[in-house]
Scaffold this motif. Structure first.
Motif, mmCIF file in Angstrom:
data_model
loop_
_atom_site.group_PDB
_atom_site.id
_atom_site.type_symbol
_atom_site.label_atom_id
_atom_site.label_comp_id
_atom_site.label_asym_id
_atom_site.label_seq_id
_atom_site.Cartn_x
_atom_site.Cartn_y
_atom_site.Cartn_z
ATOM 1 N N TYR A 93 80.155 -16.818 23.060
ATOM 2 C CA TYR A 93 79.924 -15.966 22.311
ATOM 3 C C TYR A 93 80.295 -16.061 20.730
ATOM 4 C CZ TYR A 93 79.328 -12.934 26.443
ATOM 5 O OH TYR A 93 79.044 -12.794 27.840
ATOM 6 N N PHE A 94 79.099 -16.125 19.948
ATOM 7 C CA PHE A 94 79.365 -16.170 18.557
ATOM 8 C C PHE A 94 79.479 -14.940 17.799
ATOM 9 C CE2 PHE A 94 77.675 -20.351 19.485
ATOM 10 C CZ PHE A 94 78.205 -21.336 18.815
ATOM 11 N N VAL A 95 80.500 -14.784 17.265
ATOM 12 C CA VAL A 95 80.644 -13.386 16.371
ATOM 13 C C VAL A 95 80.656 -13.732 14.898
ATOM 14 C CG1 VAL A 95 82.221 -11.578 16.007
ATOM 15 C CG2 VAL A 95 82.267 -12.763 18.216
ATOM 16 N N ASN A 96 79.514 -12.844 14.270
ATOM 17 C CA ASN A 96 79.484 -12.942 12.940
ATOM 18 C C ASN A 96 80.654 -12.150 12.049
ATOM 19 O OD1 ASN A 96 78.306 -13.313 10.307
ATOM 20 N ND2 ASN A 96 76.190 -12.809 11.153
ATOM 21 N N THR A 97 81.342 -12.867 11.313
ATOM 22 C CA THR A 97 82.618 -12.399 10.750
ATOM 23 C C THR A 97 82.116 -12.059 9.131
ATOM 24 O OG1 THR A 97 83.394 -14.492 10.193
ATOM 25 C CG2 THR A 97 84.209 -13.371 12.057
ATOM 26 N N ARG A 98 81.006 -12.106 8.804
ATOM 27 C CA ARG A 98 80.739 -11.678 7.365
ATOM 28 C C ARG A 98 80.648 -10.238 7.226
ATOM 29 N NH1 ARG A 98 75.737 -9.770 6.182
ATOM 30 N NH2 ARG A 98 74.051 -9.866 7.875
ATOM 31 N N GLN A 99 80.502 -9.691 5.839
ATOM 32 C CA GLN A 99 80.537 -8.356 5.591
ATOM 33 C C GLN A 99 78.871 -7.913 6.026
ATOM 34 O OE1 GLN A 99 82.260 -6.693 2.175
ATOM 35 N NE2 GLN A 99 83.887 -7.968 2.156
ATOM 36 N N PHE A 100 78.719 -6.782 6.546
ATOM 37 C CA PHE A 100 77.586 -6.197 6.928
ATOM 38 C C PHE A 100 77.255 -4.979 5.747
ATOM 39 C CE2 PHE A 100 78.191 -8.431 10.785
ATOM 40 C CZ PHE A 100 77.131 -8.967 11.275
ATOM 41 N N THR A 101 76.668 -5.264 4.635
ATOM 42 C CA THR A 101 76.705 -4.243 3.953
ATOM 43 C C THR A 101 75.492 -3.251 3.888
ATOM 44 O OG1 THR A 101 75.377 -5.953 2.446
ATOM 45 C CG2 THR A 101 77.906 -5.693 2.075
ATOM 46 N N GLU A 102 74.581 -3.364 4.761
ATOM 47 C CA GLU A 102 73.499 -2.375 4.558
ATOM 48 C C GLU A 102 73.747 -1.042 5.661
ATOM 49 O OE1 GLU A 102 73.478 -5.784 6.218
ATOM 50 O OE2 GLU A 102 72.622 -6.953 4.759
ATOM 51 N N MET A 103 74.848 -0.730 5.413
ATOM 52 C CA MET A 103 74.958 0.360 6.290
ATOM 53 C C MET A 103 75.212 1.615 5.542
ATOM 54 S SD MET A 103 75.968 -1.561 9.328
ATOM 55 C CE MET A 103 77.208 -0.934 10.467
ATOM 56 N N LYS A 104 74.376 2.604 5.981
ATOM 57 C CA LYS A 104 74.658 3.811 5.404
ATOM 58 C C LYS A 104 75.140 4.928 6.231
ATOM 59 C CE LYS A 104 71.721 2.016 1.931
ATOM 60 N NZ LYS A 104 72.206 1.872 0.529
ATOM 61 N N TRP A 105 75.757 6.019 5.325
ATOM 62 C CA TRP A 105 76.295 7.132 5.920
ATOM 63 C C TRP A 105 75.574 8.303 5.391
ATOM 64 C CZ3 TRP A 105 79.434 10.753 3.838
ATOM 65 C CH2 TRP A 105 79.839 10.228 2.520
ATOM 66 N N GLY A 106 75.692 9.440 5.944
ATOM 67 C CA GLY A 106 75.279 10.822 5.463
ATOM 68 C C GLY A 106 75.773 11.993 6.425
ATOM 69 N N THR A 107 75.776 13.009 6.029
ATOM 70 C CA THR A 107 76.383 14.266 6.576
ATOM 71 C C THR A 107 74.959 15.021 6.969
ATOM 72 O OG1 THR A 107 76.476 15.660 4.492
ATOM 73 C CG2 THR A 107 78.626 14.540 5.639
ATOM 74 N N GLN A 108 74.812 15.160 8.286
ATOM 75 C CA GLN A 108 73.620 15.916 8.662
ATOM 76 C C GLN A 108 73.964 17.536 8.742
ATOM 77 O OE1 GLN A 108 72.971 14.831 12.827
ATOM 78 N NE2 GLN A 108 71.912 13.004 12.244
ATOM 79 N N ARG A 160 78.998 6.358 11.771
ATOM 80 C CA ARG A 160 78.705 7.289 11.098
ATOM 81 C C ARG A 160 79.539 8.421 11.501
ATOM 82 N NH1 ARG A 160 75.850 11.629 10.764
ATOM 83 N NH2 ARG A 160 75.610 11.713 12.951
ATOM 84 N N GLN A 161 79.418 8.801 12.866
ATOM 85 C CA GLN A 161 79.941 10.113 13.310
ATOM 86 C C GLN A 161 81.525 9.876 13.151
ATOM 87 O OE1 GLN A 161 79.218 9.984 17.536
ATOM 88 N NE2 GLN A 161 76.997 10.797 17.321
ATOM 89 N N LEU A 162 82.055 8.856 13.130
ATOM 90 C CA LEU A 162 83.346 8.449 12.763
ATOM 91 C C LEU A 162 83.766 9.025 11.398
ATOM 92 C CD1 LEU A 162 86.218 7.714 14.195
ATOM 93 C CD2 LEU A 162 85.802 5.453 13.362
ATOM 94 N N ILE A 163 82.806 8.365 10.594
ATOM 95 C CA ILE A 163 83.121 8.785 9.091
ATOM 96 C C ILE A 163 82.941 10.136 8.739
ATOM 97 C CG2 ILE A 163 81.851 8.380 6.983
ATOM 98 C CD1 ILE A 163 81.315 5.499 7.896
ATOM 99 N N VAL A 164 81.821 10.747 9.191
ATOM 100 C CA VAL A 164 81.798 12.151 8.892
ATOM 101 C C VAL A 164 82.796 13.075 9.470
ATOM 102 C CG1 VAL A 164 80.365 14.208 9.354
ATOM 103 C CG2 VAL A 164 79.188 12.042 8.967
ATOM 104 N N GLY A 165 83.478 12.540 10.717
ATOM 105 C CA GLY A 165 84.334 13.522 11.222
ATOM 106 C C GLY A 165 85.840 13.138 10.328
ATOM 107 N N ARG A 166 85.893 12.231 9.426
ATOM 108 C CA ARG A 166 87.057 12.020 8.568
ATOM 109 C C ARG A 166 86.938 12.261 7.260
ATOM 110 N NH1 ARG A 166 88.406 11.800 13.115
ATOM 111 N NH2 ARG A 166 89.409 10.458 14.143
ATOM 112 N N LEU A 167 85.619 12.728 6.815
ATOM 113 C CA LEU A 167 85.405 13.083 5.325
ATOM 114 C C LEU A 167 85.887 14.372 5.095
ATOM 115 C CD1 LEU A 167 83.678 12.265 2.998
ATOM 116 C CD2 LEU A 167 81.892 13.816 3.702
#
Length: 383
Positions: A93-108, A160-167
């Motif tokens: 299994y190859f695991v990509n260790t670079r930063q994934f910067t295309e991640m968005k979050w928001g509060t519904q 995203r759910q984890l982020i909103v829960g800690r915001l």
């Protein structure tokens, strides 16, 4: 061809042609990687070698030789009792260790906070963050499993759910007033990145960067903030009120025939006169609570509402107001003043006012009322 190709020694590598793949499993027929296979791991990659169902090793960037129990052709021949399938499975299994910067979050749904200035407020927020794999073995065991291609969309909703829960907790612990949130967004973002990284350590993911792009409030709070901004732009409210009163008084003096204009102008003029009197006597000109009626003998005249029981005055006749025993009476025309004079409630010392006059004056000092005062009988001689 896959079966035939699987009998040769492998060169195992992965060139990522996507931007959202986190884990990719090297495809090999029946998962039978042969002894001596060459494993090429590039920068920003980590390879996890699973041999016979267990994680055997984790390989960092470089070229490596794999040791398995599968021998080319011989393992296939020995696996005749398994349908010519080798029981010794090996996977990479190859695991990509670079930063994934295309991640968005928001509060519904809005987050409820207690603000020291506005009380309980509801806020919404959105932004972006970067995710990175820091423990490939733990990620494989906890999230990926045997998924041949694990993509960011499979874990993004969980993050995203984890982020909103800690915001909400992060904003509350920051103790920053609502009006100062914009100046502390970077600090709150760094705090959230640390909290999320600590919580995601059990699945091998870290959050190196967390950005709060905007924190918004409901429309009614925005309108209240706009009103506060307008009040700040006005500056000294006492001086602004006096300026408005003087402007309204000037407009009413230029239109003496209008009832509404006269009433508004007289009210503004009285308020301005009282403020000027307090200023000349050294009193404060700040707004004060209403005084009892005896302390303010002359209140601003009320304008009769259209359609009321009292008919409007005839056009062209001046309307006079009287100040009798600390009370305002009127309006009266000249005939009404003559009737008040006959009743003994109007005389030369009675204070009068009409639209266009700057202040109240004794009736004996107003030339227009000389004809009415002429009909006032003199006082009775003392007994």
């Amino acid at each position: 061809m896959d079966r035939l190709r699987g009998e040769f020694v492998d060169i195992i590598e992965w060139l990522d042609d996507s931007r959202d793949t986190i884990v990719w499993r090297f495809p090999r027929f029946q998962n039978e990687i042969k002894m001596g296979a060459k494993l090429v791991v590039r920068e920003s990659q980590t390879a996890v070698f699973v041999n016979e169902g267990q994680v055997a090793d984790v390989y960092l960037p470089g070229t490596h030789t794999l040791e398995t129990r599968n021998m080319p052709i011989l393992s296939t021949l020995k696996g005749w009792k398994y349908g010519f399938n080798s029981p010794f499975k090996a996977e990479v299994y190859f695991v990509n260790t670079r930063q994934f910067t295309e991640m968005k979050w928001g509060t519904q749904n809005p987050v409820i906070l207690r603000d020291p200035e506005f009380g309980v407020v509801r806020v919404r927020a959105f932004g972006a963050y970067a995710a990175r794999v820091v423990d490939a073995q733990r990620l494989l065991k906890e999230l990926v499993g045997t998924d041949p291609q694990f993509r960011t969309e499979e874990v993004q909703e969980y993050l995203r759910q984890l982020i909103v829960g800690r915001l909400g907790g992060a904003l509350a612990r920051a103790g920053v007033p609502l009006l100062d949130l914009a100046a502390h967004q970077d600090a709150i973002g760094r705090q959230l990145a640390g909290v999320l990284t600590e919580e995601l350590a059990e699945v091998g993911i870290a959050i190196p960067k967390f950005v709060i792009e905007n924190v918004s409030v409901p429309p009614e709070v925005e309108r209240a903030l706009d009103k506060r901004t307008e009040m700040g732009a006005v500056g000294d409210l006492d001086r602004f009120t006096r300026y408005q009163a003087a402007t309204a008084l000037e407009a009413a003096a230029n239109n003496p025939g209008g009832e509404a204009g006269a009433g508004v102008g007289m009210g503004m003029g009285m308020a301005l006169g009282q403020q000027m009197a307090r200023a000349m006597s050294g009193e404060s000109t700040a707004p004060q609570a209403p005084a009892p009626q005896a302390a303010a003998p002359y209140a601003a005249p009320a304008v009769a509402a259209p359609g009321g029981a009292e008919p409007p005055p005839l056009p062209g006749q001046a309307q006079w107001f009287l100040g009798v025993a600390g009370q305002r009476q009127g309006p009266y025309d000249l005939g009404g003043l003559a009737a008040q004079a006959g009743a003994g409630t109007f005389g030369p010392d009675t204070l009068v006012w009409r639209a266009g006059m700057a202040q109240w004056q004794p009736a004996g000092q107003v030339p227009e009322l000389a004809s009415v005062l002429a009909s006032v009988p003199p006082p009775l001689p003392p007994l």
